[in-house]
Scaffold this motif. Sequence first.
Motif, PDB file in Angstrom:
ATOM      1  N   VAL A  17       1.324   5.447   0.025  1.00  0.00           N
ATOM      2  CA  VAL A  17       0.648   6.696  -0.010  1.00  0.00           C
ATOM      3  C   VAL A  17       1.576   7.720  -0.102  1.00  0.00           C
ATOM      4  O   VAL A  17       2.770   7.768   0.121  1.00  0.00           O
ATOM      5  N   HIS A  31       0.683  -1.239   0.194  1.00  0.00           N
ATOM      6  CA  HIS A  31      -0.018  -0.020   0.074  1.00  0.00           C
ATOM      7  C   HIS A  31       0.972   1.049   0.057  1.00  0.00           C
ATOM      8  O   HIS A  31       1.704   1.277   0.960  1.00  0.00           O
ATOM      9  N   HIS A  63      -7.316   6.423  -0.481  1.00  0.00           N
ATOM     10  CA  HIS A  63      -7.327   5.983  -1.521  1.00  0.00           C
ATOM     11  C   HIS A  63      -5.820   5.407  -2.190  1.00  0.00           C
ATOM     12  O   HIS A  63      -5.401   5.870  -3.196  1.00  0.00           O
ATOM     13  N   PRO A  64      -5.216   4.630  -1.213  1.00  0.00           N
ATOM     14  CA  PRO A  64      -3.645   4.379  -1.560  1.00  0.00           C
ATOM     15  C   PRO A  64      -3.667   3.467  -2.947  1.00  0.00           C
ATOM     16  O   PRO A  64      -4.321   3.016  -3.299  1.00  0.00           O
ATOM     17  N   LYS A  65      -2.482   3.507  -3.391  1.00  0.00           N
ATOM     18  CA  LYS A  65      -2.153   2.906  -4.448  1.00  0.00           C
ATOM     19  C   LYS A  65      -1.895   1.257  -4.010  1.00  0.00           C
ATOM     20  O   LYS A  65      -1.295   1.273  -2.952  1.00  0.00           O
ATOM     21  N   THR A 109      -1.369   9.437  -4.127  1.00  0.00           N
ATOM     22  CA  THR A 109      -2.438   8.452  -3.799  1.00  0.00           C
ATOM     23  C   THR A 109      -2.315   8.803  -2.313  1.00  0.00           C
ATOM     24  O   THR A 109      -1.464   8.384  -1.467  1.00  0.00           O
ATOM     25  N   GLN A 110      -3.538   9.331  -1.991  1.00  0.00           N
ATOM     26  CA  GLN A 110      -3.684   9.669  -0.516  1.00  0.00           C
ATOM     27  C   GLN A 110      -4.165   8.589   0.338  1.00  0.00           C
ATOM     28  O   GLN A 110      -4.406   7.564  -0.121  1.00  0.00           O
TER      29      GLN A 110
END
Length: 121
Positions: A39, A37, A47-49, A43-44
């Motif tokens: 951040v 994950h 809503h992480p990648k 990508t906050q």
Amino acid sequence: MGTAAHPGFDTDALRRGIEDHTAATLLSLYADDAEVHVVDHLTQPSHPKVLHGRDEIGAMLADVYGRDMTHRLEECVVDGDRAAYSESCQYPDGARVLAESMLLLRDGKITRQTMIQAWDG
């Protein structure tokens, strides 16, 4: 009667992979079903990648550690089935990146990584 020893997390491989830009060494530290994950500024936290499995994680590692930049493992702490580390990076133009990672481990392999990254500028 003794107890079976569980493999520990290989911090030496982590250092070698990061500092020698060896994505394959780093990928060997992940379980087959691992998730990463990420951040960062794109990508906050809400809503992480999320990367699933060794194929997606391996592609990300090949990209990052194939770049013309330095990578340094600053600190690493392991406590049972958890680990955390700090990584500092620098591009040739002087721009710096700092990444902090928290890891969940199973049998010495990373099953989940949460990485928070910050860039200069």
